[in-house]
Motif scaffolding. Structure first.
Motif, PDB file in Angstrom:
ATOM      1  N   GLY A 211       0.895  -1.214   0.114  1.00 43.94           N
ATOM      2  CA  GLY A 211       0.080   0.161   0.043  1.00 43.94           C
ATOM      3  C   GLY A 211       0.762   1.414   0.004  1.00 43.94           C
ATOM      4  N   ASN A 212       2.168   1.233  -0.176  1.00 41.61           N
ATOM      5  CA  ASN A 212       2.809   2.392  -0.091  1.00 41.61           C
ATOM      6  C   ASN A 212       3.602   2.648  -1.442  1.00 41.61           C
ATOM      7  N   ILE A 213       2.994   2.309  -2.544  1.00 42.91           N
ATOM      8  CA  ILE A 213       3.604   2.551  -3.679  1.00 42.91           C
ATOM      9  C   ILE A 213       3.170   3.703  -4.464  1.00 42.91           C
ATOM     10  N   HIS A 214       1.709   3.871  -4.440  1.00 43.30           N
ATOM     11  CA  HIS A 214       1.197   4.966  -5.159  1.00 43.30           C
ATOM     12  C   HIS A 214      -0.059   5.533  -4.075  1.00 43.30           C
ATOM     13  N   SER A 215      -0.514   6.650  -4.336  1.00 48.61           N
ATOM     14  CA  SER A 215      -1.312   7.436  -3.566  1.00 48.61           C
ATOM     15  C   SER A 215      -2.523   7.640  -4.351  1.00 48.61           C
ATOM     16  N   CYS A 216      -2.756   7.269  -5.457  1.00 49.07           N
ATOM     17  CA  CYS A 216      -4.060   7.342  -6.217  1.00 49.07           C
ATOM     18  C   CYS A 216      -4.259   6.097  -7.193  1.00 49.07           C
ATOM     19  N   ILE A 217      -4.900   6.156  -8.233  1.00 51.59           N
ATOM     20  CA  ILE A 217      -5.341   5.089  -8.810  1.00 51.59           C
ATOM     21  C   ILE A 217      -4.061   4.307  -9.769  1.00 51.59           C
ATOM     22  N   LEU A 218      -4.065   3.102  -9.569  1.00 48.21           N
ATOM     23  CA  LEU A 218      -2.774   2.355 -10.287  1.00 48.21           C
ATOM     24  C   LEU A 218      -3.657   1.988 -11.429  1.00 48.21           C
ATOM     25  N   ASN A 219      -3.308   2.708 -12.880  1.00 47.53           N
ATOM     26  CA  ASN A 219      -3.763   2.488 -13.983  1.00 47.53           C
ATOM     27  C   ASN A 219      -3.413   1.293 -14.746  1.00 47.53           C
ATOM     28  N   ASN A 220      -2.079   1.028 -14.832  1.00 47.08           N
ATOM     29  CA  ASN A 220      -1.313  -0.018 -15.637  1.00 47.08           C
ATOM     30  C   ASN A 220      -0.158  -0.349 -14.866  1.00 47.08           C
ATOM     31  N   MET A 221       0.335  -1.723 -15.377  1.00 46.79           N
ATOM     32  CA  MET A 221       1.627  -2.236 -14.684  1.00 46.79           C
ATOM     33  C   MET A 221       2.157  -3.169 -15.978  1.00 46.79           C
ATOM     34  N   ARG A 222       3.516  -3.188 -16.117  1.00 47.59           N
ATOM     35  CA  ARG A 222       4.069  -4.028 -16.921  1.00 47.59           C
ATOM     36  C   ARG A 222       5.262  -4.833 -16.152  1.00 47.59           C
ATOM     37  N   PHE A 223       5.680  -5.915 -16.539  1.00 43.10           N
ATOM     38  CA  PHE A 223       6.796  -6.530 -15.995  1.00 43.10           C
ATOM     39  C   PHE A 223       8.163  -6.353 -16.774  1.00 43.10           C
ATOM     40  N   SER A 224       9.207  -5.920 -15.955  1.00 42.37           N
ATOM     41  CA  SER A 224      10.483  -5.662 -16.660  1.00 42.37           C
ATOM     42  C   SER A 224      10.798  -6.745 -17.551  1.00 42.37           C
ATOM     43  N   PRO A 225      11.440  -6.614 -18.841  1.00 43.65           N
ATOM     44  CA  PRO A 225      11.599  -7.764 -19.738  1.00 43.65           C
ATOM     45  C   PRO A 225      12.697  -8.441 -19.339  1.00 43.65           C
ATOM     46  N   ALA A 226      13.840  -7.578 -18.371  1.00 41.08           N
ATOM     47  CA  ALA A 226      15.004  -8.258 -17.864  1.00 41.08           C
ATOM     48  C   ALA A 226      14.831  -8.973 -16.664  1.00 41.08           C
ATOM     49  N   ASN A 227      13.973  -8.692 -15.688  1.00 39.99           N
ATOM     50  CA  ASN A 227      13.679  -9.247 -14.615  1.00 39.99           C
ATOM     51  C   ASN A 227      12.192  -9.344 -14.087  1.00 39.99           C
ATOM     52  N   ASP A 228      11.924 -10.747 -14.016  1.00 43.49           N
ATOM     53  CA  ASP A 228      10.481 -11.104 -13.745  1.00 43.49           C
ATOM     54  C   ASP A 228      10.143 -10.640 -12.296  1.00 43.49           C
ATOM     55  N   GLY A 229      11.158 -10.186 -11.433  1.00 44.20           N
ATOM     56  CA  GLY A 229      10.789  -9.857  -9.932  1.00 44.20           C
ATOM     57  C   GLY A 229      10.677  -8.328 -10.035  1.00 44.20           C
ATOM     58  N   THR A 230      10.411  -7.809 -10.969  1.00 43.97           N
ATOM     59  CA  THR A 230      10.236  -6.264 -11.052  1.00 43.97           C
ATOM     60  C   THR A 230       9.317  -5.739 -11.737  1.00 43.97           C
ATOM     61  N   ILE A 231       8.410  -5.116 -11.437  1.00 43.14           N
ATOM     62  CA  ILE A 231       7.238  -4.607 -12.025  1.00 43.14           C
ATOM     63  C   ILE A 231       7.153  -2.904 -12.215  1.00 43.14           C
ATOM     64  N   TYR A 232       6.844  -2.313 -13.635  1.00 44.79           N
ATOM     65  CA  TYR A 232       6.691  -0.789 -13.414  1.00 44.79           C
ATOM     66  C   TYR A 232       5.187  -0.539 -13.392  1.00 44.79           C
ATOM     67  N   CYS A 233       4.875   0.441 -12.609  1.00 43.60           N
ATOM     68  CA  CYS A 233       3.387   0.763 -12.626  1.00 43.60           C
ATOM     69  C   CYS A 233       3.310   2.131 -12.780  1.00 43.60           C
ATOM     70  N   ALA A 234       2.224   2.676 -13.558  1.00 42.50           N
ATOM     71  CA  ALA A 234       1.894   4.194 -13.817  1.00 42.50           C
ATOM     72  C   ALA A 234       0.669   4.352 -12.994  1.00 42.50           C
ATOM     73  N   SER A 235       0.534   5.434 -12.303  1.00 39.78           N
ATOM     74  CA  SER A 235      -0.637   6.150 -11.549  1.00 39.78           C
ATOM     75  C   SER A 235      -1.064   7.294 -11.925  1.00 39.78           C
ATOM     76  N   SER A 236      -2.247   7.603 -11.381  1.00 36.92           N
ATOM     77  CA  SER A 236      -2.931   9.079 -11.488  1.00 36.92           C
ATOM     78  C   SER A 236      -2.359  10.060 -10.707  1.00 36.92           C
ATOM     79  N   ASP A 237      -1.292   9.717  -9.496  1.00 38.88           N
ATOM     80  CA  ASP A 237      -0.802  10.503  -9.182  1.00 38.88           C
ATOM     81  C   ASP A 237       0.641  11.068  -9.627  1.00 38.88           C
TER      82      ASP A 237
END
Length: 559
Positions: A211-237
């Protein structure tokens, strides 16, 4: 000393009733009226009495300097704002307005309940043509890629039964879903509050929510092609984050609102997102029509913002071509989906502008060949372009489908089945409820985009909420659904193992903050009121307590 009361002249309230709708049908009221008429001899008419009372009240209020307030109880149409009839949504059931065209297909001459597209999804859809192309580019494309695609279309495998579910998994409605690229049983979900959930649906009772990643709507997320343990997220904040799924530690890669809230005119929100693996860049787009690039190697923003849609319009979707990553597809609120070449990406340099009649919720290339385009628009249409090398001035087909609603809901998006070699199957949630054995349900539709046929509509009698977020597994015959705050996993009924058939369906109910919700439910599209409507009546329910949140009941039954 006697208490003194303050006397103030309040305005008189007059109630105007609609005689057509306010006539009483009860026998008691009729008897009372008859008794009153017998007691009075030669009484004036009721209309005269009402008019005299209104005139006296009006004169009294005028003497005291107060204007009377009139409250009208006439039933007014929510669609055309005229009195005399009712129309609009009651829950998610649409009542037609006689002054407006059909809500489903937007065409006049009939109502939504009698719309031909409601009975047959393929009504008016021209099937995909089977012809040889003379275009040299498409000829080379067909020769290189088509041999890897099966010429005989296999039978569709539809996940049609809820295998497990996490009820009230999130604190707010689900906005995005993503399967793990290597672990088949890991599902990631984002919600309106900005939280990121990691759920192992093979071990249903385990719950992890960051719950400490974004403060508003998490609109989209994609896994890193190089590391499947890492994910990128885009938010309305206005931030792009990079999160380690093992530790939950998040790093902010870009912040478009460093000074905080300065008003809606300057607040930037990120919606569309995708990753270009060849360039090593995360692509994000905001609500002002601009595209930004973030370098995954330096974890920092690179280059300048590029306007790819009309200034001030929201860019809601980005998708890189799976075969040719330099091709970028975007869509937005300016009623266009646009095709770009990232090697010469600048404002006004779109290769094609795919025009729609209303807002475009999503636009995706086909998952295997990347030669087709599927878009979802708010005008209740799915549009398909069969070839990006052919004529893109008009779509190859338009399929009428009920998804014209996004208030208090995550927008509906039609997505491809990544396992379908024929690239013809798409899944999307259904808005207008359908009657299934006396119960109003919102099914999830599987549509053949080549013919427009409704392949299947899956539903569960216990799920009465709307399911706008749907994701098909890239490797297994699994469908993940986000409905309100809950997550559901669907599997094909005929393919379930004997052990799974004997075992109970695992439905985990995660408790909230422990407070009872006293809010009355208004309609099914309410963001906060439809969360607790899931009532599992089946016999196979299994609940386990969590560390942070407790479940409400626990029972296990036999099949």
């Amino acid at each position: 000393m006697a208490p003194q009361t303050r006397r103030t002249a309040f305005p008189k309230v007059l109630i105007a009733r609609d005689s057509d709708y306010e006539q009483s049908s009860s026998g008691e009221e009729e008897e009372e009226e008859e008794e009153e008429e017998e007691e009075e001899e030669g009484p004036p008419s009721e209309e005269d009495n009402e008019n005299e009372e209104k005139m006296e009240d009006f004169k009294d209020a005028k003497r005291k300097g107060k204007t009377p307030i009139t409250i009208s109880l006439k039933k007014v149409c929510k669609v055309c704002k005229r009195a005399g009839h009712e129309a609009g949504f009651k829950g998610a059931t649409y009542i037609d307005c006689p002054m407006k065209p059909c809500f489903l297909c937007k065409m006049p001459g009939h109502t939504t309940m009698t719309c031909p597209h409601r009975v047959a999804t393929q009504h008016g859809v021209i099937p995909a043509p089977h012809k040889n192309t003379q275009n040299p580019v498409e000829f080379i494309f067909e020769r290189q890629l088509r041999p890897g695609i099966a010429s005989i279309k296999p039978a569709y495998v539809i996940p049609d039964q809820v295998n497990c579910a996490a009820i009230r998994y999130h604190s707010r409605r689900v906005t995005s879903l993503e399967f793990h690229p290597t672990y088949n049983h890991i599902l990631l979900s984002g919600d309106k509050k900005g939280q990121l959930g990691v759920w192992d649906f093979a071990k249903v009772h385990e719950k992890t929510v960051y719950g400490n990643i974004h403060s508003c709507i998490l609109n989209n997320m994609r896994f890193s092609p190089a590391n499947d343990g890492t994910i990128y997220c885009a938010s309305s904040d206005g931030t792009v984050s990079c999160t380690d799924l093992e530790t939950g530690i998040s790093t902010s890669l870009m912040n478009l609102n460093p000074d905080g809230w300065q008003g809606p005119a300057s607040w930037r929100m990120l919606y569309g997102m995708d990753i270009n693996s060849d360039k090593g860049a995360v692509l994000v787009a905001d609500n002002f029509g601009f595209l930004y690039l973030v370098d995954t190697r330096t974890n920092s923003r690179t280059g300048k913002a590029i306007m790819i849609h009309k200034k001030g319009s929201k860019v809601v979707g980005l998708h890189c071509n799976p075969v040719q990553p330099d091709l970028l597809l975007s869509c937005g609120n300016d009623h266009f989906a646009r095709l770009w070449d990232m090697r010469r990406l600048e404002a006004g340099s779109a290769l094609y502008n795919l025009e729609h009649r209303r807002v475009v919720n999503s636009a995706y290339f086909s998952p295997l060949s990347g030669s087709k385009i599927l878009t979802t628009s708010q005008d209740n249409r799915l549009r398909i372009w069969d070839s990006i090398f052919g004529n893109l001035d008009s779509p190859s087909r338009e399929i009428v489908h009920s998804h014209d609603f996004n208030r208090h809901l995550t927008p509906f998006r039609a997505e491809w089945d990544p396992k379908d070699p024929s690239e013809s199957l798409a899944v999307i949630g259904h808005y207008i409820s359908e009657n299934f054995n006396g119960t109003a349900l919102h099914p999830i539709d599987f549509i053949d985009i080549n013919t427009g046929h409704l392949v299947a509509e899956v539903m569960d009698p216990n799920i009465t909420t709307i399911s706008p977020v749907n994701k098909l597994h890239p490797r297994d015959d699994v469908l993940a659904t986000g409905s309100s705050r809950s997550l559901f996993i669907w599997r094909p009924k005929e393919k379930l193992d004997v052990a799974e058939q004997l075992d109970a369906r695992k439905i985990i109910v995660f408790g909230g903050d422990g407070k009872k919700r006293r809010k009355k439910y208004r309609d099914e599209d309410d963001d906060d009121s439809d969360d607790d409507k899931f009532t599992f009546k089946g016999k196979n329910v299994k609940v386990k307590k969590s560390e942070k949140q407790t479940t409400r009941y626990s029972r296990k039954a036999k099949r």
